[in-house]
Design a protein around this motif. Structure first.
Motif, PDB file in Angstrom:
ATOM      1  N   SER A 176      -4.444   8.846  -2.980  1.00 59.05           N
ATOM      2  CA  SER A 176      -4.752   7.706  -4.202  1.00 59.05           C
ATOM      3  C   SER A 176      -5.922   7.579  -3.571  1.00 59.05           C
ATOM      4  O   SER A 176      -6.592   6.916  -4.494  1.00 59.05           O
ATOM      5  CB  SER A 176      -3.744   7.004  -4.121  1.00 59.05           C
ATOM      6  OG  SER A 176      -3.475   5.982  -3.153  1.00 59.05           O
ATOM      7  N   HIS A 177      -6.356   6.979  -2.375  1.00 58.64           N
ATOM      8  CA  HIS A 177      -7.847   6.558  -2.818  1.00 58.64           C
ATOM      9  C   HIS A 177      -8.992   7.434  -2.017  1.00 58.64           C
ATOM     10  O   HIS A 177     -10.006   6.867  -1.719  1.00 58.64           O
ATOM     11  CB  HIS A 177      -7.781   5.270  -1.109  1.00 58.64           C
ATOM     12  CG  HIS A 177      -6.600   4.623  -1.456  1.00 58.64           C
ATOM     13  ND1 HIS A 177      -6.191   3.207  -1.874  1.00 58.64           N
ATOM     14  CD2 HIS A 177      -4.263   4.331  -0.791  1.00 58.64           C
ATOM     15  CE1 HIS A 177      -5.273   2.711  -1.502  1.00 58.64           C
ATOM     16  NE2 HIS A 177      -4.343   3.827  -0.875  1.00 58.64           N
ATOM     17  N   ARG A 178      -8.500   8.703  -1.911  1.00 60.74           N
ATOM     18  CA  ARG A 178      -9.483   9.360  -1.747  1.00 60.74           C
ATOM     19  C   ARG A 178     -10.232   9.983  -3.125  1.00 60.74           C
ATOM     20  O   ARG A 178      -9.646  10.129  -4.132  1.00 60.74           O
ATOM     21  CB  ARG A 178      -9.242  11.085  -1.008  1.00 60.74           C
ATOM     22  CG  ARG A 178      -8.198  11.180  -0.420  1.00 60.74           C
ATOM     23  CD  ARG A 178      -8.970  10.672   0.984  1.00 60.74           C
ATOM     24  NE  ARG A 178      -9.891  11.257   1.586  1.00 60.74           N
ATOM     25  CZ  ARG A 178      -9.320  12.512   2.256  1.00 60.74           C
ATOM     26  NH1 ARG A 178      -7.963  13.091   2.143  1.00 60.74           N
ATOM     27  NH2 ARG A 178     -10.438  13.597   2.643  1.00 60.74           N
ATOM     28  N   THR A 218      -8.236   4.197 -13.897  1.00 57.79           N
ATOM     29  CA  THR A 218      -7.790   5.524 -13.095  1.00 57.79           C
ATOM     30  C   THR A 218      -6.879   7.043 -13.468  1.00 57.79           C
ATOM     31  O   THR A 218      -6.184   6.308 -14.435  1.00 57.79           O
ATOM     32  CB  THR A 218      -7.103   5.002 -11.243  1.00 57.79           C
ATOM     33  OG1 THR A 218      -6.322   4.343 -11.689  1.00 57.79           O
ATOM     34  CG2 THR A 218      -7.626   3.935 -10.330  1.00 57.79           C
ATOM     35  N   TYR A 241     -14.818   6.381   2.636  1.00 59.75           N
ATOM     36  CA  TYR A 241     -14.897   5.818   3.365  1.00 59.75           C
ATOM     37  C   TYR A 241     -16.335   6.724   4.783  1.00 59.75           C
ATOM     38  O   TYR A 241     -16.684   5.801   5.449  1.00 59.75           O
ATOM     39  CB  TYR A 241     -13.450   6.771   4.097  1.00 59.75           C
ATOM     40  CG  TYR A 241     -13.130   8.075   4.359  1.00 59.75           C
ATOM     41  CD1 TYR A 241     -13.886   8.917   4.865  1.00 59.75           C
ATOM     42  CD2 TYR A 241     -12.889   8.725   2.763  1.00 59.75           C
ATOM     43  CE1 TYR A 241     -14.308  10.243   4.785  1.00 59.75           C
ATOM     44  CE2 TYR A 241     -12.671  10.149   2.221  1.00 59.75           C
ATOM     45  CZ  TYR A 241     -13.604  11.083   3.096  1.00 59.75           C
ATOM     46  OH  TYR A 241     -12.655  12.150   3.487  1.00 59.75           O
ATOM     47  N   ASP A 291     -11.799   3.997 -10.112  1.00 57.19           N
ATOM     48  CA  ASP A 291     -12.385   3.297  -8.151  1.00 57.19           C
ATOM     49  C   ASP A 291     -11.551   3.861  -7.435  1.00 57.19           C
ATOM     50  O   ASP A 291     -10.078   4.089  -6.837  1.00 57.19           O
ATOM     51  CB  ASP A 291     -11.474   1.641  -8.925  1.00 57.19           C
ATOM     52  CG  ASP A 291     -12.419   0.950 -10.157  1.00 57.19           C
ATOM     53  OD1 ASP A 291     -11.397   0.441 -10.789  1.00 57.19           O
ATOM     54  OD2 ASP A 291     -12.862   1.650 -10.403  1.00 57.19           O
ATOM     55  N   GLY A 292     -12.060   3.769  -6.355  1.00 57.29           N
ATOM     56  CA  GLY A 292     -11.509   4.465  -4.666  1.00 57.29           C
ATOM     57  C   GLY A 292     -12.164   3.989  -3.771  1.00 57.29           C
ATOM     58  O   GLY A 292     -12.990   2.964  -3.729  1.00 57.29           O
ATOM     59  N   PHE A 293     -11.817   4.360  -2.799  1.00 57.53           N
ATOM     60  CA  PHE A 293     -12.755   3.531  -1.204  1.00 57.53           C
ATOM     61  C   PHE A 293     -13.624   5.038  -0.884  1.00 57.53           C
ATOM     62  O   PHE A 293     -13.073   5.646  -0.238  1.00 57.53           O
ATOM     63  CB  PHE A 293     -12.014   3.680   0.210  1.00 57.53           C
ATOM     64  CG  PHE A 293     -12.749   2.796   1.291  1.00 57.53           C
ATOM     65  CD1 PHE A 293     -12.942   1.267   0.931  1.00 57.53           C
ATOM     66  CD2 PHE A 293     -13.152   3.742   2.509  1.00 57.53           C
ATOM     67  CE1 PHE A 293     -13.113   0.951   1.958  1.00 57.53           C
ATOM     68  CE2 PHE A 293     -13.099   2.880   3.431  1.00 57.53           C
ATOM     69  CZ  PHE A 293     -13.368   1.393   3.177  1.00 57.53           C
ATOM     70  N   ALA A 335     -16.174  -0.010  -0.769  1.00 61.56           N
ATOM     71  CA  ALA A 335     -15.401   0.279  -2.372  1.00 61.56           C
ATOM     72  C   ALA A 335     -15.997   0.890  -3.246  1.00 61.56           C
ATOM     73  O   ALA A 335     -17.299   0.424  -2.953  1.00 61.56           O
ATOM     74  CB  ALA A 335     -14.421  -0.811  -2.870  1.00 61.56           C
ATOM     75  N   ALA A 362       0.728  -0.924   0.211  1.00 64.59           N
ATOM     76  CA  ALA A 362      -0.187   0.181   0.170  1.00 64.59           C
ATOM     77  C   ALA A 362       0.713   0.768   0.144  1.00 64.59           C
ATOM     78  O   ALA A 362       2.030   1.208   0.267  1.00 64.59           O
ATOM     79  CB  ALA A 362      -1.149  -0.027   1.424  1.00 64.59           C
ATOM     80  N   LEU A 389      -2.392   8.853   1.659  1.00 67.67           N
ATOM     81  CA  LEU A 389      -3.508   7.923   1.307  1.00 67.67           C
ATOM     82  C   LEU A 389      -4.564   8.937   0.174  1.00 67.67           C
ATOM     83  O   LEU A 389      -5.680   8.785  -0.208  1.00 67.67           O
ATOM     84  CB  LEU A 389      -4.416   8.160   3.039  1.00 67.67           C
ATOM     85  CG  LEU A 389      -3.899   7.459   4.124  1.00 67.67           C
ATOM     86  CD1 LEU A 389      -4.892   8.170   5.498  1.00 67.67           C
ATOM     87  CD2 LEU A 389      -3.784   6.448   4.548  1.00 67.67           C
TER      88      LEU A 389
END
Length: 557
Positions: free
Chosen positions: A438-440, A557, A527, A523-525, A532, A381, A436
């Motif tokens: 890249s997951h936003r 992405t 929260y 694609d992401g999360f 996902a 990660a 973090l």
């Protein structure tokens, strides 16, 4: 920091003390305000409402996506607008409001602690407070809580001075103005905390007779003069929104229920504080117990227990609960902790205290090990290295704390623990939180959409409607349902861009679209929802795009 921890009966703080507290506060809070996207949903709401207020020039009616939005009173939005006027419309400039408010609150807290106890206890309490997890978390974010805490403590300092030095016109006017500004920050919440403080003062010193002093009550209309005009204005101009959203949903319904779904049993805030007080958690119960045992011989300790206990008990009994509601109660709790350190640093360590200190070090070592283990487990990660480094800081720092305990260097023990906390927060803010990104989802979606949009492009949003998305979009967007997306005509004059979640795309009866220059899946999360999520950005939704479908399209992405 050692010379600041020398024993002192001095009540007031020196200029050097103030600078030390300011430096520690800003070192802890500023990292993480830069280069980190808005956290939904509260930060997204407040940023977007502030942005619309600035763009519309309407400073009295908060709006979200063009409609009146009375989730909170306007003072936070005004402060954000003032910051943007100086620094530009940047996320960090909006968060600077919270940073400065909490920095000011720490100074006011130190003033109270020094007045109740002494200079060293005030420094120990204030630095413990500002390095604890929950105050750091709230101080970095664009929330109303840091601003509320500032006005709470400003009102408390004024009330304390009235109680001890007399109710002059100036002190009384300042108290009522702070109370009014607190009501403009987060509604009537300030009355709970300042009311508990005032009641504790009267119980501890009934002869103060604050309530009977003419100057105090003569200036009380200032509270209404500060707060009431805005409430009257929105009640007249917002239609039913003021009664339905603010008075009922944001205030009354939280007393009788949990309209947001955020609830918990009595004891919720005690459980939250297990994490909220890290790295000092293990020592906090001892501070309360020590104060309780000494309460009969010191009226000020009874006052501190009342100041802490009255609002805490009320919040535990209310059905609506969120972690940040308890923040004002952390101030008297930190002062109790500062007193315990102040007394304990000059006494030999007893066997039970040595056990407690050993447990403290062991818990923090385990927390550090958990961080390192998670970093190893998810080594691929983007955030793993930062997480491992933060865990290593705790492990190494508290190994030095244990060494100081064994060598009976109690001041060194506290200094090393505070230093480890300081470095930990620096790493989290400058490295872990940015890793973090890249997951936003919101910022990634908005950046791709902004790159595709032209000056005449109509932006439509369906499914993914987190507030920060609208702040990061450069163009005003319109929210649609899946049925409205399905009914969109292919015949339109201006370019069109649709931001739609994969689930709502299916609900609209449209198959997955082949990724390309004008169709991108991100694609992401999410929260907020804890899952996902995939979101499509479709430019110029028309026959050429709709016919280019493939239900097994790879992710982009």
């Amino acid at each position: 920091m050692g010379r600041w921890l020398a024993p002192s009966e001095r009540r007031g703080l020196t200029a050097g003390d103030r600078l030390l507290l300011l430096a520690v506060t800003l070192t802890v809070l500023l990292p993480g305000t830069f280069g980190v996207s808005l956290f939904d949903r509260d930060e997204g709401w407040y940023a977007q409402v502030s942005r619309e207020m600035v763009q519309s020039g309407d400073w009295l009616m908060p709006r979200y996506l063009g409609e009146p939005w009375l989730g909170k009173p306007p003072l936070l939005y005004w402060c954000v607008a003032a910051s943007w006027a100086v620094w530009g419309m940047q996320v960090w400039a909006a968060r600077l409001v919270s940073v400065l408010a909490l920095a000011g609150a720490v100074q006011l807290m130190a003033t109270l602690a020094a007045g109740f106890l002494n200079r060293r206890a005030a420094l120990l309490a204030s630095i413990s407070f500002v390095t604890a997890a929950l105050p750091v978390f709230i101080g970095k974010l664009l929330l109303t809580d840091a601003l509320l805490l500032w006005w709470c403590l400003a009102a408390m300092v004024s009330l304390w001075r009235i109680s001890t030095q007399g109710a002059t016109i100036g002190r009384s006017a300042l108290f009522w103005m702070c109370l009014g500004l607190g009501i403009l920050s987060k509604g009537p919440a300030i009355l709970v905390f300042v009311g508990a403080f005032g009641l504790a003062l009267l119980i501890q010193n009934p002869k103060s007779k604050i309530q009977n002093r003419a100057a105090f009550w003569f200036t009380s209309p200032l509270c209404l003069m500060v707060a009431a005009p805005w409430y009257v204005y929105v009640a007249q101009h917002a239609g039913g929104t003021f009664a339905q959203q603010f008075l009922w949903f944001e205030v009354a319904s939280r007393v009788v229920g949990a309209p947001h779904g955020h609830t918990g049993p009595p004891g919720y805030y005690v459980a939250i504080s297990l994490a909220g007080w890290l790295p000092w958690t293990v020592l906090v119960p001892g501070a309360v117990i020590e104060t309780w045992r000494s309460r009969k011989t010191d009226a000020k300790l009874r006052f501190l227990l009342l100041w802490l206990g009255l609002p805490w008990l009320l919040l535990e009994l209310l059905p609506s609960k969120l972690p940040h509601y308890i923040l004002p109660c952390y101030v008297p709790l930190a002062i109790l902790l500062g007193r315990m350190w102040d007394v304990g640093l000059e006494r030999p360590v007893t066997s039970p205290q040595r056990v407690a200190l050993g447990l403290w070090v062991a818990v923090m070592e385990l927390v550090g090990m958990a961080f390192v283990a998670a970093a190893i487990l998810w080594c691929a990660a983007t955030w793993s290295l930062a997480l491992g480094a933060a865990g290593a800081v705790l492990m190494i720092g508290f190994a030095f704390v244990w060494r100081a305990i064994r060598e009976h260097q109690l001041r060194g023990m506290w200094t090393r623990a505070a230093g480890a906390a300081l470095v930990f927060h620096l790493l989290v803010g400058t490295w872990l939180l940015p890793s973090l990104e890249s997951h936003r989802l919101s910022r990634q979606i908005a950046e791709r959409a902004n790159a595709l949009c032209g000056p005449a492009t109509e932006v439509l949003v369906c499914g993914y409607t987190e507030p920060s998305l609208f702040f990061y979009l450069t163009r005003t967007a319109r929210v649609l349902s899946a049925a409205e997306v399905a009914a969109l005509s292919d015949d339109f004059a201006n370019p069109r861009l649709l931001i739609v979640s994969a689930g709502e795309l299916q609900n609209a009866g449209l198959p997955d679209v082949v990724p390309g220059e004008t169709a991108v899946r991100i694609d992401g999360f999410n929260y907020v929802k804890g899952r996902a999520e995939s979101v499509w950005v479709l430019y110029q939704l028309g026959p050429s795009t709709r016919s280019n479908v493939n239900t097994t399209a790879p992710a982009s992405t």
